[in-house]
Scaffold this active site. Sequence first.
Site, PDB file in Angstrom:
ATOM      1  N   HIS A 128      58.763  59.106  -5.766  1.00  0.00           N
ATOM      2  CA  HIS A 128      59.676  59.028  -4.622  1.00  0.00           C
ATOM      3  C   HIS A 128      60.350  57.656  -4.504  1.00  0.00           C
ATOM      4  O   HIS A 128      61.297  57.495  -3.744  1.00  0.00           O
ATOM      5  CB  HIS A 128      58.969  59.410  -3.316  1.00  0.00           C
ATOM      6  CG  HIS A 128      58.068  58.358  -2.743  1.00  0.00           C
ATOM      7  ND1 HIS A 128      56.693  58.431  -2.812  1.00  0.00           N
ATOM      8  CD2 HIS A 128      58.329  57.209  -2.076  1.00  0.00           C
ATOM      9  CE1 HIS A 128      56.160  57.397  -2.211  1.00  0.00           C
ATOM     10  NE2 HIS A 128      57.137  56.628  -1.758  1.00  0.00           N
ATOM     11  N   ASP A 160      53.785  62.843  -7.745  1.00  0.00           N
ATOM     12  CA  ASP A 160      54.473  61.690  -7.180  1.00  0.00           C
ATOM     13  C   ASP A 160      54.237  60.438  -8.021  1.00  0.00           C
ATOM     14  O   ASP A 160      54.066  59.342  -7.491  1.00  0.00           O
ATOM     15  CB  ASP A 160      54.046  61.436  -5.729  1.00  0.00           C
ATOM     16  CG  ASP A 160      55.005  60.476  -5.019  1.00  0.00           C
ATOM     17  OD1 ASP A 160      56.159  60.343  -5.473  1.00  0.00           O
ATOM     18  OD2 ASP A 160      54.589  59.864  -4.002  1.00  0.00           O
ATOM     19  N   SER A 247      54.650  51.542  -1.459  1.00  0.00           N
ATOM     20  CA  SER A 247      54.723  52.714  -2.335  1.00  0.00           C
ATOM     21  C   SER A 247      54.777  52.322  -3.799  1.00  0.00           C
ATOM     22  O   SER A 247      55.604  51.514  -4.212  1.00  0.00           O
ATOM     23  CB  SER A 247      55.979  53.536  -2.024  1.00  0.00           C
ATOM     24  OG  SER A 247      55.746  54.418  -0.972  1.00  0.00           O
TER      25      SER A 247
END
Length: 400
Positions: A128, A160, A247
């Site tokens: 992502h 992911d 992230s």
Amino acid sequence: GPWQPGGPQGPDAPRADTARDGRRRRPTWAALVGTAAGAALLASFGTAGLTGSLDGNTGGSPTATTQSENRENSAPVVTSTTKNPDWANVANAVRPTVVAITVQTGQGTAQGSGVIIDAQGHIVTNHHVVGDAAGGGIQVTLSDGRIYQASVEGTDPATDLAVITLKDPPKDLHAATLGNSDDVVVGDPVAAVGNPLGLSSTVTTGIVSALDRPVQTSEQTQGQGQQGVQVVTNAIQVDAAINPGNSGGPLFDATGRVIGINSSIASIPNASGQAGSIGLGFAIPSNLVKQISDQLIKDGVAQHAFLGVTMKDGTASDGGATRTGAEVQAVQPGTPAADAGLQPGDVIVAINGDPVDGALSLTGFVRQYASGDKVTLTVIRDGKSLELPATLVAKEDQKI
């Protein structure tokens, strides 16, 4: 990123379903998971929260390793121990392995973190973070401030995860050492390194709060009419402070080895709709990271183990106690499930001894295996417990 100035935060908020603990039954969370493409929801009973994924800028500087040495992940990076962690020593060693990632998307600029895994310039991050990069617009900043362009080696939306590669990487790259996430236990000390809210090379510490925590999100694509991709991971849950900007950044153990990739958080929504840490963070286990990243580097795509059942959450009694598990609704012919003798109505309560408390939990476990792996399914059928061996295979576009 989605919680950074100018980051995409549109109405395409992905959703996710119930999160459960595959090892210990605890109340599940309702949470919103934000990614660079939007937000995602972890649903449950009675409790609501925001789960945001983590994007930002990074830095670092430990001992360099070759790709093969990195994959062996046997030797500790520093002499710090689980019983007596020396976080100053760990931070000094690992921060050079962490990078800041800035991505140009069709909606603006997003930021994330990543970790260098070999001397060839391969970097692991979240799908992502880089999946929506437009025109190859990926910029990586090393811990010493040097900036490089990067290209996508491969992405795997289902987990992911993604691998990007530096263009003309320097010869003095510092690669992280990947640890064995199967050795992680609840209570182990951990450190997260990343770029929360753009604050590069931020180090936070905590402990492992839970293992095999099923986390499901559904990341919607940017194109109209395109179907979102479900992400299912039995994650490592930690209480280290993790925020938007982390992230794709690494989660380290007390010896400086990477045991996970930070991907989402749970938090209480505020008036602005943005997420912040409340001590509930989730990381993709390093063994899954190694399995997927090796495939992405080699082939650009990743395959996932396949069982071949349609299932739902269920309960069953073996005469001694009632247990939760994944109830088989249908078995596809010619699949590992059919070969193992699974039948509709069976309730799968464990896989290789790991407790399964629902359909989501089993999905997360199966995705951790590779094609050809042999597993033993503990099944309750007609009040009796059975052990059914199965050999998993890979099949594209299959969730479980």
